[in-house]
Design an enzyme around this catalytic site. Structure first.
Site, PDB file in Angstrom:
ATOM      1  N   GLU A 123       0.787  -1.218   0.000  1.00 52.49           N
ATOM      2  CA  GLU A 123       0.000   0.000   0.000  1.00 52.49           C
ATOM      3  C   GLU A 123       0.820   1.268   0.000  1.00 52.49           C
ATOM      4  O   GLU A 123       0.443   2.275   0.629  1.00 52.49           O
ATOM      5  CB  GLU A 123      -0.925  -0.010   1.221  1.00 52.49           C
ATOM      6  N   HIS A 150      -8.397  -3.629  -1.256  1.00 50.64           N
ATOM      7  CA  HIS A 150      -7.628  -3.755  -0.018  1.00 50.64           C
ATOM      8  C   HIS A 150      -6.546  -2.681   0.071  1.00 50.64           C
ATOM      9  O   HIS A 150      -6.444  -1.965   1.077  1.00 50.64           O
ATOM     10  CB  HIS A 150      -6.995  -5.145   0.074  1.00 50.64           C
ATOM     11  N   GLU A 151      -5.727  -2.576  -0.980  1.00 49.25           N
ATOM     12  CA  GLU A 151      -4.630  -1.617  -0.923  1.00 49.25           C
ATOM     13  C   GLU A 151      -5.150  -0.178  -0.881  1.00 49.25           C
ATOM     14  O   GLU A 151      -4.568   0.684  -0.220  1.00 49.25           O
ATOM     15  CB  GLU A 151      -3.682  -1.821  -2.109  1.00 49.25           C
ATOM     16  N   HIS A 177      -6.132   0.852   2.589  1.00 45.39           N
ATOM     17  CA  HIS A 177      -5.007   1.257   3.432  1.00 45.39           C
ATOM     18  C   HIS A 177      -4.801   2.773   3.432  1.00 45.39           C
ATOM     19  O   HIS A 177      -4.141   3.307   4.336  1.00 45.39           O
ATOM     20  CB  HIS A 177      -3.721   0.583   2.960  1.00 45.39           C
ATOM     21  N   GLU A 206      -4.036  -4.045   9.266  1.00 39.43           N
ATOM     22  CA  GLU A 206      -4.578  -5.059   8.357  1.00 39.43           C
ATOM     23  C   GLU A 206      -5.999  -5.487   8.699  1.00 39.43           C
ATOM     24  O   GLU A 206      -6.790  -5.781   7.799  1.00 39.43           O
ATOM     25  CB  GLU A 206      -3.643  -6.274   8.324  1.00 39.43           C
ATOM     26  N   ASP A 239       8.122  -9.976  10.697  1.00 39.53           N
ATOM     27  CA  ASP A 239       7.497 -10.599   9.531  1.00 39.53           C
ATOM     28  C   ASP A 239       6.761 -11.883   9.900  1.00 39.53           C
ATOM     29  O   ASP A 239       6.089 -12.478   9.065  1.00 39.53           O
ATOM     30  CB  ASP A 239       8.549 -10.934   8.459  1.00 39.53           C
ATOM     31  N   TYR A 266      -5.308 -10.025   9.960  1.00 38.35           N
ATOM     32  CA  TYR A 266      -6.241  -9.706   8.876  1.00 38.35           C
ATOM     33  C   TYR A 266      -7.666 -10.149   9.225  1.00 38.35           C
ATOM     34  O   TYR A 266      -8.577  -9.347   9.339  1.00 38.35           O
ATOM     35  CB  TYR A 266      -5.813 -10.386   7.579  1.00 38.35           C
TER      36      TYR A 266
END
Length: 647
Positions: A309, A333-334, A337, A356, A412, A420
């Site tokens: 994003e 979705h992006e 953001h 998220e 990560d 999410y």
């Protein structure tokens, strides 16, 4: 990053270390080396980012000015970064920056008279996750400090592609991926979302390369090897982005368009034609779009995620361009953001759900508004099925929305299904308890209230208690809020979602499994990607090779151009011993670098000696075209298989 069901990989039940769940890394082992055993109460802990050496409570970057040269031959960015600083602690005389594999050549500080003096600096030894601490001595507390540096060819946040690895095969390509903490591999900085800054950049490159950044890209800019950028809104470091290659522009609307290689740009613009409609829907629900333009850069297939994003310039995988718009929820979705994540940002990766989870919820609302409730519900069902599967495997410590300090050695490694899907589910719970007439204005004002700020989960809780619980008593208790945020699993109060179209898919699958009657082609011709995904996801863990052959003959799954189907079909084929699909599976994982699409197949292959060899041989061929993030995930899966004692 992209997270809805159409960017999900098979859950950890099938591939416990896929490295791709929800386009994020696999859930990390809390007991792994470097991960502390967490005992602190996250509700009482100070706001500290354990993944950064920087000390933003002492000194903070307000503006970053970059001067960079792109060198494709050396696979290197070189130049300088100048920081405009706010010294918050009057006793502080050090600027501490995060770096990873960066060579620092010189550091200077600006004096009150405008002249620059050399400053003493030290680069500490490298930590595998955090990189190296750069400590700069600034006895005069210089208002601006400049670091001259160059990156490593192996920078974790950059990928350098030869012409052969691109669509056009003529021009090399380079792009960044800064989230979670990879920005420090191409810019020395305070690499924590707690710090937000404006930035400018002057970038030089070969004349045949178009350079773009997460800034004010001009659709009419000349390709001349000399580019300037400005980002006037303050952003966190993980949203710093750069790309260079043979790129052209195709408009979608007055404020949106697509950048891509010439052979891809028209197809991408057609696929993403609803982008402006998505923007209008999001603005109606959640307030104005505050970033001027919204453009999409379609990267080569090696991009390790579905999307990223980066403000004003979403990075997107070409694997969602399948010709029928069935995977364009990635854009929703992006785009979402732009409100949840870019506008209101988590202050540390431990609070990833604030980015998220909110974004997945907003994405689903956009999908519902444009494509109907059934389309939105199908995405919910698939994602929640994957959440349930993942929760059978992962440590409960990773199933909470607000992670305890020390839970993860690497940011990560969060459970993507938690940040999410559970995050979005929690917001749907609030929506249903309060009703959209209350919850929509609440969320709109939340985005406005915390605009351009980075906040921890505790700030959201305080805001929700004051503006939902207190104003509308009797709807949600503090105990329920606590259960959703701080307890593992999914509360019993979670709203249920059903899909009549999925009920029909379930019936068709059952009829085939029981009687061998293939679903009627008249019906399947109308199935969406979601329905095919659900059809395959509901299969037993293994089938007889003959059954797979019948499905393949009828529906041509092997060789499918649809990555969402491929990343489910090939692992099923491998587990079932359907070797006729091996060649297509190997071609797919060699051609595509998107982790969530290929890791399920790698993880299935390495479970047998024959499959492990195929995985190793394919990886050896594909490795030069993989992003470092993808390479690390594949290496880990293969290494674990090689280390496992023979049965």
């Amino acid at each position: 990053m992209r997270s809805s069901i159409l960017t999900l990989c098979l859950a950890a039940i099938a591939v416990a270390a896929t490295g791709c769940s929800r386009d994020a890394a696999p859930p990390a082992d809390p007991a792994a080396k470097g991960a502390a055993v967490a005992t602190a109460d996250p509700k009482a802990v100070a706001e500290v980012d354990e993944y950064s050496y920087s000390q933003p409570d002492k000194v903070r970057t307000n503006d970053l000015a970059l001067q960079l040269k792109v060198d494709f031959d050396k696979k290197e960015l070189s130049g300088s970064a100048t920081y405009t600083l706010d010294w918050l602690d009057k006793s502080a005389t050090q600027l501490v920056l995060d770096t990873r594999d960066i060579t620092v050549e010189k550091v200077v500080g600006e004096r009150a008279d405008g002249k620059w003096d050399d400053l003493t600096f030290a680069v500490a030894g490298k930590d595998k996750v955090l990189g190296s601490k750069l400590t700069i001595e600034s006895p005069q507390r210089n208002p601006r400090i400049r670091v001259t540096y160059r990156t490593s060819p192996d920078a974790s946040g950059l990928q350098w592609l030869t012409p052969a690895m691109t669509e056009g095969k003529k021009t090399p390509f380079m792009f960044s991926q800064s989230q979670q903490i990879h920005a420090r591999s191409w810019v020395p900085l305070q690499d924590t979302p707690r710090v937000r800054f404006t930035y400018t950049a002057h970038v030089t490159s070969p004349q045949d390369a178009m350079v773009l950044m997460s800034a004010d890209n001009d659709p009419n800019a000349a390709r001349d090897g000399d580019y300037s950028f400005a980002m006037p809104q303050k952003i966190p470091s993980y949203l710093l982005a750069i790309a260079a290659g043979d790129l052209t522009f195709q408009p979608i609307s007055e404020r949106a368009g697509v950048w891509a290689e010439p052979a891809m740009v028209k197809k991408a613009a057609t696929e993403f034609a609803d982008t402006e409609k998505m923007m209008v829907t999001a603005e109606r629900l959640y307030g104005p779009y505050r970033w001027q333009r919204y453009d999409i850069l379609v990267l080569p297939p090696s991009f390790p995620y579905g999307g990223m994003e980066n403000p004003r310039l979403t990075f997107a995988t070409p694997t969602v361009i399948v010709g029928d718009k069935s995977l364009v929820s990635l854009v929703a979705h992006e785009l979402a953001h732009s409100w949840s994540g870019n506008l209101v940002t988590f202050s540390t990766p431990k609070d990833g759900w604030l980015n998220e989870g909110f974004t997945s919820y907003v994405e689903n609302r956009i999908v519902e508004d444009l494509y109907g409730k059934e389309a939105a519900d199908m995405e919910k069902v698939i994602s929640r099925n994957e959440l349930a599967a993942e929760y059978k495997e992962i440590d409960p410590k990773l199933q909470v929305l607000a992670l305890r300090p020390g839970t993860l050695s690497d940011p990560d490694g969060a459970s993507s299904s938690t940040v999410y899907t559970k995050g979005a589910w929690f917001l749907q719970f609030l929506e249903e308890r309060y009703g959209r007439d209350v919850f929509d204005p609440f969320l709109k004002e939340y985005f406005n209230h915390f605009a351009f700020q980075s906040i921890p989960t505790t700030k959201f809780i305080e805001y929700a208690k004051a503006n939902l619980l207190a104003k509308h008593p009797g709807k949600v208790s503090e105990a329920e809020l606590d259960e959703w945020i701080y307890q593992p699993g999914v509360p019993a109060s979670a709203p249920k979602t059903v899909s009549p179209r999925f009920d029909a898919v379930d019936a068709a699958r059952t009829a085939w499994l029981d009687a061998g009657t293939l679903p009627d082609t008249v019906a399947t011709a109308k199935w969406s990607t979601q329905e095919w995904v659900h059809f395959i996801d509901g299969m037993p863990d293994t089938l007889k090779p003959g059954q797979l052959a019948a499905l393949d003959a009828a529906y041509h799954f092997s060789g499918t151009p649809n990555g969402e189907i491929a990343q489910r079909w090939y692992p099923l084929a491998v587990r079932s011993g359907y070797t006729q699909a091996n060649a297509a599976a190997a071609e797919f994982i060699a051609r595509v670098g998107r982790r969530k699409l290929i890791m399920p197949t790698y993880s299935a292959l390495v479970k047998t000696p024959e499959g492990l060899k195929l995985a190793q041989d394919t990886f050896a061929k594909a490795r030069p075209g993989y992003h470092p993030i993808t390479t690390a995930s594949v290496e880990e899966v293969i290494a674990k298989a090689q280390a496992k004692p023979a049965q």
